[in-house]
Design a protein around this motif. Structure first.
Motif, short mmCIF file in Angstrom:
data_model
loop_
_atom_site.label_atom_id
_atom_site.label_comp_id
_atom_site.label_asym_id
_atom_site.label_seq_id
_atom_site.Cartn_x
_atom_site.Cartn_y
_atom_site.Cartn_z
N ALA A 26 0.84 -1.21 0.00
CA ALA A 26 0.00 0.00 0.00
C ALA A 26 0.87 1.25 0.00
O ALA A 26 1.89 1.32 0.67
N THR A 27 0.45 2.26 -0.78
CA THR A 27 1.15 3.55 -0.80
C THR A 27 0.34 4.57 0.00
O THR A 27 -0.86 4.40 0.19
N PRO A 28 1.02 5.63 0.46
CA PRO A 28 0.31 6.62 1.29
C PRO A 28 -0.89 7.25 0.58
O PRO A 28 -1.86 7.64 1.22
N ARG A 29 -0.85 7.29 -0.75
CA ARG A 29 -1.93 7.96 -1.47
C ARG A 29 -2.99 6.99 -1.97
O ARG A 29 -3.73 7.28 -2.91
N GLY A 30 -3.08 5.82 -1.34
CA GLY A 30 -4.20 4.94 -1.62
C GLY A 30 -3.98 3.94 -2.75
O GLY A 30 -4.90 3.21 -3.11
N GLY A 31 -2.80 3.91 -3.31
CA GLY A 31 -2.53 2.94 -4.37
C GLY A 31 -1.68 1.80 -3.84
O GLY A 31 -1.64 1.53 -2.63
N VAL A 32 -1.02 1.10 -4.76
CA VAL A 32 -0.09 0.04 -4.36
C VAL A 32 1.20 0.15 -5.16
O VAL A 32 1.20 0.61 -6.30
N ASN A 33 2.27 -0.26 -4.52
CA ASN A 33 3.57 -0.42 -5.19
C ASN A 33 3.98 -1.86 -4.94
O ASN A 33 4.52 -2.20 -3.89
N ARG A 34 3.67 -2.71 -5.89
CA ARG A 34 3.90 -4.15 -5.72
C ARG A 34 4.54 -4.63 -7.00
O ARG A 34 3.99 -5.41 -7.77
N GLN A 35 5.74 -4.12 -7.25
CA GLN A 35 6.41 -4.42 -8.52
C GLN A 35 6.83 -5.88 -8.58
O GLN A 35 7.02 -6.54 -7.57
N ALA A 36 6.97 -6.34 -9.80
CA ALA A 36 7.21 -7.75 -10.05
C ALA A 36 8.40 -8.29 -9.25
O ALA A 36 9.47 -7.70 -9.25
N SER A 134 7.37 -2.80 -15.45
CA SER A 134 7.98 -1.55 -15.01
C SER A 134 9.34 -1.82 -14.35
O SER A 134 10.24 -1.01 -14.48
N ARG A 135 9.46 -2.95 -13.68
CA ARG A 135 10.77 -3.28 -13.09
C ARG A 135 11.64 -4.02 -14.11
O ARG A 135 12.78 -3.66 -14.32
N PHE A 136 11.08 -5.07 -14.69
CA PHE A 136 11.77 -5.84 -15.73
C PHE A 136 11.01 -5.66 -17.04
O PHE A 136 9.84 -6.02 -17.12
N ALA A 137 11.66 -5.10 -18.05
CA ALA A 137 10.99 -4.86 -19.32
C ALA A 137 11.45 -5.87 -20.37
O ALA A 137 12.62 -6.26 -20.35
N PRO A 138 10.61 -6.24 -21.35
CA PRO A 138 9.18 -5.88 -21.39
C PRO A 138 8.35 -6.76 -20.45
O PRO A 138 8.85 -7.77 -19.94
N GLY A 139 7.10 -6.39 -20.25
CA GLY A 139 6.21 -7.08 -19.32
C GLY A 139 5.61 -8.34 -19.91
O GLY A 139 6.05 -8.84 -20.94
N MET A 140 4.57 -8.85 -19.20
CA MET A 140 3.90 -10.11 -19.59
C MET A 140 4.89 -11.24 -19.72
O MET A 140 4.76 -12.12 -20.60
N MET A 141 5.86 -11.23 -18.83
CA MET A 141 6.92 -12.24 -18.91
C MET A 141 6.42 -13.64 -18.63
O MET A 141 6.74 -14.58 -19.37
N GLY A 142 5.67 -13.78 -17.54
CA GLY A 142 5.24 -15.11 -17.12
C GLY A 142 4.34 -15.76 -18.16
O GLY A 142 4.52 -16.94 -18.51
N SER A 143 3.38 -15.01 -18.68
CA SER A 143 2.46 -15.59 -19.67
C SER A 143 3.19 -15.88 -20.99
O SER A 143 2.89 -16.86 -21.67
N THR A 158 16.99 -11.21 -17.84
CA THR A 158 16.63 -9.78 -17.91
C THR A 158 16.93 -9.11 -16.57
O THR A 158 16.68 -9.67 -15.51
N ARG A 159 17.49 -7.91 -16.63
CA ARG A 159 17.88 -7.21 -15.40
C ARG A 159 17.08 -5.94 -15.19
O ARG A 159 16.68 -5.29 -16.15
N ASP A 160 16.88 -5.58 -13.93
CA ASP A 160 16.21 -4.33 -13.60
C ASP A 160 17.25 -3.19 -13.56
O ASP A 160 18.43 -3.40 -13.84
N SER A 165 18.88 -9.54 -11.79
CA SER A 165 18.23 -10.33 -12.84
C SER A 165 16.93 -10.93 -12.34
O SER A 165 16.70 -11.04 -11.12
N VAL A 166 16.07 -11.33 -13.28
CA VAL A 166 14.83 -12.02 -12.92
C VAL A 166 15.16 -13.28 -12.13
O VAL A 166 14.50 -13.59 -11.13
N ALA A 167 16.21 -14.00 -12.55
CA ALA A 167 16.59 -15.22 -11.83
C ALA A 167 16.93 -14.90 -10.37
O ALA A 167 16.51 -15.61 -9.45
N GLU A 168 17.68 -13.83 -10.17
CA GLU A 168 18.05 -13.45 -8.80
C GLU A 168 16.83 -12.99 -8.00
O GLU A 168 16.69 -13.31 -6.81
N ALA A 169 15.94 -12.26 -8.66
CA ALA A 169 14.73 -11.78 -7.97
C ALA A 169 13.82 -12.96 -7.61
O ALA A 169 13.21 -12.97 -6.54
#
Lengths: 417, 417
Positions: A26-36, A134-143, A158-160, A165-169
């Motif tokens: 949750a972010t202070p302004r009511g959204g979320v920051n839950r990056q991949a 947004s963290r690892f580009a391009p998106g839709m990686m899993g699908s 792929t690295r942020d 890398s995605v492997a490390e994350a």
């Protein structure tokens, strides 16, 4: 059975789960920051697996970081029906983008349990890894990996921006998910349905609680790297400078002018822009920016994409420029039969609906490549999305889930006679 | 005595010290990253204090993070002579910018020791805190506070991009410097001389090893903040967007066009440019960029500075823009008597020299406000600076130090009769 199943969708349960997920990142302004593949993303996956475990729905995950929760089918030889979306968000994202589709699918599994509905085919709620990109580009990686459209290794490498890398994350997420068993990548899928907020203003404007998505607008993405030379802001003459920032800003302005269409249908966005060394009194040696280009007509989109490189080169001045194409997805149309199922379910349930295209990309793009796919939209307020102010009405979220329940129930019994 | 002192300047010692300092924060491409109040900056200060201790030259530091190494004078009632520059660098800085002036002054103290020269006035080598301003803006913080031109508290409260304040960064440097005693801020100064690389091409082009600086070009700095609204790159129409990046790039291009002068004398630089949320598929909600504007004529500089706000406002489009002026320093001229001392010393030592203005800002700007000040330049290759490729020739570095030795020795005996 299937027409009665939608009555087992419990609004308060669905909304409580959406609220619980909104607290993760949750972010202070009511959204979320839950990056991949962040700690928050892993926590959201663990939460989904835990909810599954409470109802005897087994969770599993694959090597691409996708998470599945399964209601077993009576006939294990039949390919499963999948439904879901993603749990990751933009850095300043909203509370509905992605997570709604995952929790709507999970609510359908719960409704099936409550109704004592025993499907012939297994039904799985799925959270695809890194849709947002947004963290690892391009998106839709899993699908993309699941559907065999991208090699696993390329995604893992792929690295942020911090060089992770995605492997490390993925490895960093391991402790939170170690109790969830592994499964193989991919496999046959009977059909895929994704529920999602519209991320545009059409359904709200038309007063429609549900949209039957006709297809997905194409998208081409690029990375432009401008190489200049660092110099002192006080001593270096303009004539001698190779100012990467000045060249990059000229490119952005020229691209915006060239790609502008009177009808305002083309979508051109530079959302990422980074400068080195990024110091006030140093002429920039390097600038890197992203281009996100979309158009519902594939031929027009390709033609617009062809203009990117020459425009950048024409405005490079004394700098060097390289233009990399990161992705090039044409526009697609979902199968008529799948769209008809959605429309028919909505009609049966008395839920007004509208056919409309998706201007945003979704995981359903990749599933479309491997099985019959479809998408259900629900309205989002003023079309505001990728924004902490993103909002969807509870009644619409429920309506979309009811349509989804009806459709998944029908698909799960198909060919079972 | 003073004319013989310059003979005690030891080239190999000076060059070895420059090499040793270049190892602190060394970058792979041959430069240094020793930003203000970083661990590397603290290590460089500790190294200077250690070299002083080896020769019985006491180090001390003030509340603004300035470091002093003192050769005591025979008459403690007389104000000291100061010489030095800074040890901090740009993120991708060179091996000479700043550190040369500190080590040239320190070499003069060593030469005085070697010569058995006992000055009437104390002579101090000084490293001013944060000249560069790349981490904490604006720069020249330590000299500004020392000279009473900026309040200490305002400097301590300044924060870097990560939200770390100068006060916190000073505290983080404390372990490395705890053994160096504190001293009061400011105090009377008899005169200040700063040696520095030219950071321009003039001396090299003219084949002159030493420049006598006539004055310092004025500089106005600004921070421009553009506020838009985050939106989805695929769904939001151009007409609805409030794209902060598109507006900011338009401002940069318009400013470059408006501030352009045919004669290429004005210096306009946007070196820092940051976008939020900086994600490829999100329309930017916010962009912040720096402006560094310089011109040797103060009236012209002020007139150019007045154009910044209206140009930014004219190109804000649907966004909001705020323009903050961070600093506004007019051009200055060093006292004739000080310049004459430098020229006379060079003549006496047979070192060719040239009078020239400084296009770059230096700590001498603030010292000029409190005491007679002067600057010695030495050439730097091709004028390249604020760049890892920055280079200066050993013979020139030594020539500049010899002139400095002669001048400091003379100043240290002044009024001592």
């Amino acid at each position: 059975m299937s027409d009665r199943l939608s009555a087992h969708v419990k609004p308060e349960r669905l909304l409580a789960r959406l609220q619980a997920m909104a607290r993760i990142g949750a972010t202070p302004r009511g959204g979320v920051n839950r990056q991949a593949l962040s700690a928050e993303d892993a926590a959201a996956q663990a939460q989904l697996a835990a909810w599954g475990a409470e109802r005897g729905l087994a969770a599993s995950r694959d090597a691409a970081g996708n998470l599945f929760v399964r209601l077993a089918g009576a006939r294990p030889g039949l390919a499963p029906v999948l439904s879901g979306s993603h749990l990751d968000s933009q850095p300043t994202g909203g509370r509905f983008d992605g997570v709604y589709g995952v929790l709507a699918a999970f609510e359908v599994l719960e409704a099936m349990r409550d109704a004592g509905f025993a499907p012939a085919r297994a039904v799985e709620a799925v959270a695809w890894m890194n849709e947002e990109g947004s963290r690892f580009a391009p998106g839709m990686m899993g699908s993309a990996v699941f559907a065999g459209e991208r090699p696993l290794q390329a995604v893992l490498d792929t690295r942020d921006a911090d060089g992770v890398s995605v492997a490390e994350a993925l490895a960093a997420c391991e402790p939170a998910l170690a109790h969830v068993p592994r499964r193989g990548l991919g496999g046959a899928v009977h059909a895929f349905v994704e529920a999602h907020i519209e991320q545009g203003p059409v359904l709200e404007r038309e007063g429609m609680p549900v949209g039957v998505v006709t297809g997905i607008q194409g998208k081409h993405t690029f990375r432009v790297t401008v190489q200049g030379e660092a110099a002192h802001a006080g001593t270096s003459r303009r004539a001698e400078r190779r100012d990467a920032l000045l060249a990059a800003t000229a490119m952005v302005q020229a691209l915006a002018a060239v790609l502008h269409d009177q009808a305002d249908v083309a979508r051109f966005t530079v959302g990422r822009f980074e400068v080195s060394p990024n110091a006030p009194s140093v002429v920039a040696s390097r600038a890197v920016f992203s281009i996100d280009l979309r158009h519902p007509d594939s031929a027009t989109l390709r033609a617009l994409g062809e203009r990117v490189r020459p425009v950048c080169e024409a405005h490079a001045g004394p700098c060097e420029v390289s233009v990399e194409r990161l992705s090039a997805a044409d526009s697609l149309t979902f199968p008529d039969a799948m769209r008809a199922r959605l429309a028919s379910a909505a009609r049966k349930l008395g839920i007004p609906h509208l056919a409309l295209p998706s201007a945003a990309g979704h995981d359903a793009r990749y599933l479309h490549a491997m099985c019959p796919a479809a998408m259900i939209f629900v309205p989002c307020r003023a079309g505001i999305t990728h924004n902490e102010a993103e909002h969807a009405e509870p009644a619409d979220l429920v309506a979309g889930t009811r349509v989804l329940a009806d459709v998944l129930a029908g698909l799960a019994q198909e060919d079972a006679a």
